[in-house]
Design a protein around this motif. Structure first.
Motif, mmCIF file in Angstrom:
data_model
loop_
_atom_site.group_PDB
_atom_site.id
_atom_site.type_symbol
_atom_site.label_atom_id
_atom_site.label_comp_id
_atom_site.label_asym_id
_atom_site.label_seq_id
_atom_site.Cartn_x
_atom_site.Cartn_y
_atom_site.Cartn_z
ATOM 1 N N PRO B 118 0.939 -1.229 -0.018
ATOM 2 C CA PRO B 118 -0.083 -0.055 0.061
ATOM 3 C C PRO B 118 0.950 1.056 -0.010
ATOM 4 O O PRO B 118 2.108 1.195 0.625
ATOM 5 C CB PRO B 118 -0.718 -0.079 1.214
ATOM 6 C CG PRO B 118 0.163 -0.841 2.044
ATOM 7 C CD PRO B 118 0.838 -1.903 1.361
ATOM 8 N N GLY B 119 0.339 2.280 -0.502
ATOM 9 C CA GLY B 119 1.165 3.545 -0.561
ATOM 10 C C GLY B 119 1.254 4.259 0.553
ATOM 11 O O GLY B 119 0.527 3.944 1.656
ATOM 12 N N MET B 120 2.239 5.376 0.767
ATOM 13 C CA MET B 120 2.441 6.051 2.115
ATOM 14 C C MET B 120 0.996 6.821 2.415
ATOM 15 O O MET B 120 0.703 6.774 3.493
ATOM 16 C CB MET B 120 3.488 7.006 1.709
ATOM 17 C CG MET B 120 3.734 7.958 2.812
ATOM 18 S SD MET B 120 4.747 9.259 2.396
ATOM 19 C CE MET B 120 6.248 8.481 1.474
ATOM 20 N N ILE B 121 0.287 7.461 1.280
ATOM 21 C CA ILE B 121 -0.780 8.206 1.743
ATOM 22 C C ILE B 121 -1.745 7.244 2.450
ATOM 23 O O ILE B 121 -2.358 7.630 3.527
ATOM 24 C CB ILE B 121 -1.245 8.733 0.595
ATOM 25 C CG1 ILE B 121 -0.043 9.952 -0.027
ATOM 26 C CG2 ILE B 121 -2.430 9.710 0.835
ATOM 27 C CD1 ILE B 121 0.328 10.989 0.875
ATOM 28 N N PRO B 122 -2.399 6.271 1.957
ATOM 29 C CA PRO B 122 -3.364 5.504 2.446
ATOM 30 C C PRO B 122 -3.084 4.804 3.825
ATOM 31 O O PRO B 122 -3.801 5.044 4.603
ATOM 32 C CB PRO B 122 -3.743 4.526 1.485
ATOM 33 C CG PRO B 122 -2.869 4.823 0.138
ATOM 34 C CD PRO B 122 -2.084 5.742 0.364
ATOM 35 N N THR B 123 -1.671 4.741 3.997
ATOM 36 C CA THR B 123 -1.261 4.175 4.993
ATOM 37 C C THR B 123 -1.473 5.096 6.194
ATOM 38 O O THR B 123 -1.827 4.869 7.479
ATOM 39 C CB THR B 123 0.218 3.603 4.948
ATOM 40 O OG1 THR B 123 0.404 2.674 3.950
ATOM 41 C CG2 THR B 123 0.484 2.907 6.431
ATOM 42 N N TYR B 124 -0.721 6.231 5.897
ATOM 43 C CA TYR B 124 -0.793 7.456 6.868
ATOM 44 C C TYR B 124 -2.343 7.616 7.263
ATOM 45 O O TYR B 124 -2.703 8.107 8.358
ATOM 46 C CB TYR B 124 -0.419 8.656 6.258
ATOM 47 C CG TYR B 124 -0.578 9.751 7.072
ATOM 48 C CD1 TYR B 124 0.331 10.051 8.102
ATOM 49 C CD2 TYR B 124 -1.537 10.809 6.868
ATOM 50 C CE1 TYR B 124 0.176 11.338 8.949
ATOM 51 C CE2 TYR B 124 -1.746 11.873 7.722
ATOM 52 C CZ TYR B 124 -0.964 12.134 8.656
ATOM 53 O OH TYR B 124 -0.928 13.192 9.358
ATOM 54 N N LEU B 125 -3.146 7.689 6.182
ATOM 55 C CA LEU B 125 -4.702 8.036 6.374
ATOM 56 C C LEU B 125 -5.328 6.944 7.387
ATOM 57 O O LEU B 125 -6.167 7.337 8.228
ATOM 58 C CB LEU B 125 -5.337 8.131 5.200
ATOM 59 C CG LEU B 125 -4.915 9.508 4.337
ATOM 60 C CD1 LEU B 125 -5.679 9.740 3.010
ATOM 61 C CD2 LEU B 125 -5.100 10.871 5.258
#
Lengths: 317, 286
Positions: B118-125
């Motif tokens: 998974p990318g950084m943005i969805p993981t962060y969200l």
């Protein structure tokens, strides 16, 4: 027949219910890991829908409005920041594949040719170590030695020369990154090559020298063919990673050289998304990057199979 | 090339390679213990100290930001490693046993997770929506399970003879007892090496802290190292413990650097012992 005469292990469970009764404790073992895997891997994977939405922090992922392919426009519209990040990524990958990839092969061959097992072990112990240091430590060490007031420049000025601006110089940034990667990981990367080299039967070399093959010819006809499989495997993995270059390493050193020289796709996603708040667009860039990487690995693997190599996974028969 | 010449050339090349690794460590340690006068005369960098002073270490370890960060790093590393190793061993063991219900789908999930990241943005969200921002759990939970480590450990558990487990079952052992009393003791080497890998991962983690922690009082050591050494922010006396004299800034910075890598250098010989046995490389291809 008495019950005791039947070994428990041989008695096959007949019904699903009995199978469950016997084996449910093992299923409990799977639970903690599966929860983590689903929560922090598959949930974010599903969270990629944000690439098709206009993310509003106060309503969350699920309730943000859909915007279709809007966020992906940046990928095709020639947005300068994106093009710059993509170009830098590809240039750095190319430079590092050419310069960094062969280094551990050379070092492994050199180590393998040592007669003294003890000397070999000492060198291995030393060169594996940097792999286990964090990028913050590695960058700090490089600054200390090559920075403006570091050892190299102090020595140069002390001997009447001019200082060299290596750290914080956009023109030398890629060279700096490359040397850091080499310092950190060349030693560690030899471990796989050495494992393969140790499997080559010694008789092949003996037969070679009986037939009058020079050491160079032995290298060409015995050693290198034996390493072909692992080299191809690592090149495939490298290709899959070709859009991913030293994220932490670059992020740590970006401020001094500016984004033009240093922005790569991952730092672009971070700077534009987490820092800049363009969540949807950054998620779109990240998603496309992920999809392209998977496709690259699968294609490279297919090519390896065509050439009769195993690749990442074995060919299904 | 005649043999003796080749040997000398090899010796020189390997000596240079080793020196490139060792000299930085020596220089950094020397700078951290060198006296102020020598540091000033050498532009804040020495390779060999004229005198030996631990003032810099005393000043960072007797309180202040570095001490706080050290406590956090040690805590996160210990708790994280314990959780990671438990989850990994349990999962790997159940995946290694053919009779486990749910084995195939979980194994598929695990293997696919290596391919699809998974990318950084969805993981962060997601981490944000779960409510882990500005919590130390954000440094542990998202990176708690490494699919690669599960696979390595699974192939190790698969090497345990099935007869051993069957005979324990006949003797009336529960699955938990078989795991605790038979399988784990037979797997000490792989547990040690995977445990050390997790520990190194937690100790070295820097980006998770940058991403998830805004509150600088929660920062682990790597973040402190970045701020005060890589970015060169000077430590004021308020950031340090109570000391009579303020040690020179280069000595303090290099002392922080030494503290950041010392645990790695200390556990390294144990890791090294297992590499020699091929614990990892043997298991990878399985």
């Amino acid at each position: 027949m008495s019950r005791a005469a039947v070994p428990v292990a041989v008695r096959r469970p007949h019904s699903a219910r009995e199978r469950f009764r016997q084996n449910w404790p093992l299923t409990l073992f799977l639970i903690p890991g599966t929860i983590v895997l689903v929560t922090f891997h598959y949930l974010p994977l599903a969270g990629n829908v944000i690439a098709f939405k206009d993310y509003l922090p106060f309503v969350g992922i699920a309730d943000s409005p859909w915007v279709g392919w809007e966020n992906f426009r940046v990928l095709v519209s020639g947005d300068p920041a994106f093009v710059n990040a993509l170009t830098n990524t590809l240039v750095i990958t190319l430079v590092q594949t050419i310069l960094v990839f062969p280094a551990p092969i050379a070092l492994a061959l050199l180590l393998n040719s040592l007669v003294s097992e003890r000397a070999k072990r000492v060198v291995q112990t030393v060169v594996y170590l940097p792999h286990f240091l964090s990028w913050v430590v590695v960058v700090a060490i490089f600054q200390q030695f090559l920075g403006g007031s570091g050892m190299l420049n102090t020595w140069l000025r002390g001997n009447g020369g001019d200082g060299l601006q290596i750290i914080g110089n956009p023109d030398t940034f890629i060279a700096l990154l490359t040397s850091q990667v080499m310092w950190k990981d060349t030693g560690w990367a030899t471990i796989l090559f050495l494992a393969v080299l140790s499997t080559i039967p010694q008789e092949l070399y003996e037969a070679g020298s009986v037939d009058g093959a020079s050491r160079t010819r032995q290298m060409w006809h015995i050693t290198l063919p034996a390493m072909r499989g692992i080299i191809i495997l690592l090149l495939i993995l490298k290709l899959g990673d070709s859009l991913t270059v030293g994220f932490e390493q670059i992020l740590l050193q970006q401020a001094a050289v500016g984004t033009h020289a240093s922005e790569v796709l991952d730092t672009h996603v971070y700077n534009n998304g987490v820092i800049g708040g363009n969540w949807g667009v950054s998620a779109a860039v990240g998603l496309v990057k992920g999809v392209v990487s998977v496709v690259l690995v699968l294609v490279a693997n297919r090519v390896a199979h065509i050439f009769g190599e195993d690749g990442v996974y074995r060919r299904g028969s | 090339m005649p043999r003796p010449v080749a040997r000398v050339v090899k010796g020189i090349v390997l000596t240079i390679v080793c020196a490139l690794v060792i000299i930085p460590f020596l220089g950094i340690f020397a700078t951290s213990v060198a006296p102020a006068g020598q540091l000033a005369a050498n532009n804040g960098f020495v390779l060999w100290p004229e005198a030996f002073s631990l003032d810099a270490y005393r000043s960072i370890l007797s309180g202040g930001v570095v001490s706080g960060a050290l406590v956090i790093s040690v805590g996160v590393t210990l708790v994280g490693t314990a959780l990671s190793l438990s989850a990994t061993a349990l999962m790997a063991y159940a995946l290694a046993r053919p009779s486990t219900i749910g084995r195939a789908p979980v194994l598929t999930l695990l293997l696919l997770s290596l391919l699809f990241t998974p990318g950084m943005i969805p993981t962060y969200l997601i981490v944000k929506q779960i409510g882990l921002l500005d919590s130390l759990w954000a440094l542990i939970l998202p990176s708690m399970l490494s699919a690669f480590n599960v696979i390595v450990m699974r192939s190790f558990f698969q090497g345990i003879p099935g007869e051993l487990i069957d005979s324990a079952k006949i003797d009336g052992a529960t699955e938990w007892q078989i795991f605790r009393l038979i399988s784990l003791p037979l797997s000490k080497a792989v547990l040690a090496v995977i445990g050390l890998f997790y520990a190194v991962q937690y100790w070295n983690a820097f980006f998770n802290a940058l991403l998830y922690l805004n509150d600088s009082s929660l920062w682990p050591l790597q973040m402190v190292l970045r701020t005060y050494v890589v970015n060169g922010t000077n430590l004021s006396p308020a950031d340090l413990g109570p000391t009579e004299i303020l040690p020179p800034q280069p000595a303090i910075q290099m002392a922080i650097l030494v503290v950041s890598f010392l645990p790695i250098v200390c556990v390294y010989p144990f890791l090294q012992k297992y590499f020699a046995k091929g614990v990892l490389t043997g298991a990878v291809k399985g």
